[in-house]
Design a protein around this motif. Structure first.
Motif, short mmCIF file in Angstrom:
data_model
loop_
_atom_site.label_atom_id
_atom_site.label_comp_id
_atom_site.label_asym_id
_atom_site.label_seq_id
_atom_site.Cartn_x
_atom_site.Cartn_y
_atom_site.Cartn_z
N UNK A 238 -25.61 33.04 -10.94
CA UNK A 238 -25.16 33.60 -12.21
C UNK A 238 -26.12 34.72 -12.62
N UNK A 239 -25.62 35.65 -13.42
CA UNK A 239 -26.48 36.72 -13.94
C UNK A 239 -27.37 36.15 -15.04
N UNK A 240 -28.31 36.95 -15.48
CA UNK A 240 -29.22 36.49 -16.53
C UNK A 240 -28.47 36.17 -17.83
N UNK A 241 -27.47 36.99 -18.14
CA UNK A 241 -26.70 36.75 -19.37
C UNK A 241 -25.88 35.47 -19.25
N UNK A 242 -25.33 35.23 -18.07
CA UNK A 242 -24.56 34.01 -17.85
C UNK A 242 -25.46 32.78 -17.93
N UNK A 243 -26.66 32.88 -17.36
CA UNK A 243 -27.61 31.77 -17.44
C UNK A 243 -27.98 31.48 -18.88
N UNK A 244 -28.27 32.54 -19.64
CA UNK A 244 -28.61 32.37 -21.05
C UNK A 244 -27.44 31.76 -21.82
N UNK A 245 -26.24 32.23 -21.54
CA UNK A 245 -25.06 31.66 -22.19
C UNK A 245 -24.85 30.20 -21.86
N UNK A 246 -25.13 29.82 -20.61
CA UNK A 246 -24.99 28.41 -20.21
C UNK A 246 -26.06 27.56 -20.88
N UNK A 247 -27.29 28.10 -20.98
CA UNK A 247 -28.36 27.36 -21.66
C UNK A 247 -28.05 27.15 -23.14
N UNK A 248 -27.43 28.15 -23.77
CA UNK A 248 -27.14 28.06 -25.20
C UNK A 248 -25.81 27.35 -25.47
N UNK A 249 -25.13 26.92 -24.42
CA UNK A 249 -23.86 26.21 -24.53
C UNK A 249 -22.76 27.05 -25.17
N UNK A 250 -22.80 28.36 -24.91
CA UNK A 250 -21.74 29.23 -25.41
C UNK A 250 -20.90 29.78 -24.26
N UNK A 251 -21.26 29.41 -23.03
CA UNK A 251 -20.51 29.84 -21.86
C UNK A 251 -20.52 28.70 -20.86
N UNK A 252 -19.37 28.43 -20.29
CA UNK A 252 -19.27 27.38 -19.28
C UNK A 252 -19.19 28.03 -17.91
N UNK A 253 -20.16 27.76 -17.06
CA UNK A 253 -20.14 28.40 -15.74
C UNK A 253 -19.06 27.78 -14.86
N UNK A 254 -18.49 28.56 -13.94
CA UNK A 254 -17.53 27.98 -13.00
C UNK A 254 -18.23 27.04 -12.02
N UNK A 255 -17.45 26.29 -11.29
CA UNK A 255 -18.02 25.36 -10.32
C UNK A 255 -18.81 26.12 -9.26
N UNK A 256 -19.77 25.44 -8.73
CA UNK A 256 -20.60 25.95 -7.64
C UNK A 256 -21.43 27.17 -8.02
N UNK A 257 -21.62 27.42 -9.30
CA UNK A 257 -22.51 28.49 -9.73
C UNK A 257 -23.83 27.84 -10.11
N UNK A 258 -24.89 28.33 -9.55
CA UNK A 258 -26.20 27.73 -9.76
C UNK A 258 -26.79 28.17 -11.10
N UNK A 259 -27.02 27.23 -12.00
CA UNK A 259 -27.67 27.49 -13.29
C UNK A 259 -29.00 26.74 -13.27
N UNK A 260 -30.12 27.44 -13.29
CA UNK A 260 -31.41 26.75 -13.25
C UNK A 260 -31.66 26.02 -14.57
N UNK A 261 -32.57 25.03 -14.55
CA UNK A 261 -32.88 24.33 -15.80
C UNK A 261 -33.62 25.24 -16.77
N UNK A 262 -33.59 24.87 -18.04
CA UNK A 262 -34.25 25.66 -19.06
C UNK A 262 -35.77 25.59 -18.86
N UNK A 263 -36.44 26.74 -18.77
CA UNK A 263 -37.90 26.73 -18.59
C UNK A 263 -38.60 26.50 -19.94
N UNK A 264 -38.77 25.25 -20.30
CA UNK A 264 -39.29 24.92 -21.62
C UNK A 264 -40.71 25.45 -21.83
#
Length: 137
Positions: A31-57
């Motif tokens: 996923x792009x950086x914006x997609x990752x950020x959107x997935x972390x903020x729960x405002x975007x649902x990534x499609x299957x098989x797209x790698x979203x890394x865990x939130x770097x707390x």
């Protein structure tokens, strides 16, 4: 219709179909950086098989600490300077307002002074000190 994700063949040698079928796997989609950020903020649902890394707390905490330190510097350094400028401007405005008030009062005193109409002969009598005769005239 074809498969929506690209396929990658790894280590395919020879003509063995079974080996070839085992070697064909799905490509890992990133996923792009914006997609990752959107997935972390729960405002975007990534499609299957797209790698979203865990939130770097740890990085999030570090960024929050830097922002808090920057806000503290702004409060300690810039706010008193702004307050001083405001006080200086207010004092200058008060001085200008007082000068305008004095000038307006002087203008009104001159404009509203008592004026007596005198004819030319009466003015000559007043000038010579004969005010009683000037009043009669």
């Amino acid at each position: 219709m074809g498969f929506p994700y690209p396929l990658v063949a790894q280590n395919v040698r020879g003509r063995d179909s079974r080996r070839r079928a085992d070697a064909v796997t799905l490509a890992v989609m990133k996923a792009s950086r914006w997609e990752i950020l959107g997935a972390w903020m729960k405002i975007w649902t990534p499609p299957r098989d797209v790698e979203i890394p865990p939130i770097p707390w740890r990085a999030v905490r570090l960024l929050a600490a830097v922002c808090a330190a920057l806000a503290a510097v702004v409060i300690v350094v810039i706010v008193p300077a702004l307050d001083e400028v405001k006080q200086r401007d207010a004092a200058a405005e008060a001085r200008r307002s007082a000068a305008n008030t004095r000038a307006e009062r002087a203008r009104l005193r001159h404009d509203q002074r008592v004026q007596r109409a005198r004819a030319a002969p009466a003015a000559r009598l007043y000038a010579t000190g004969r005010s009683a005769q000037a009043r009669a005239a």
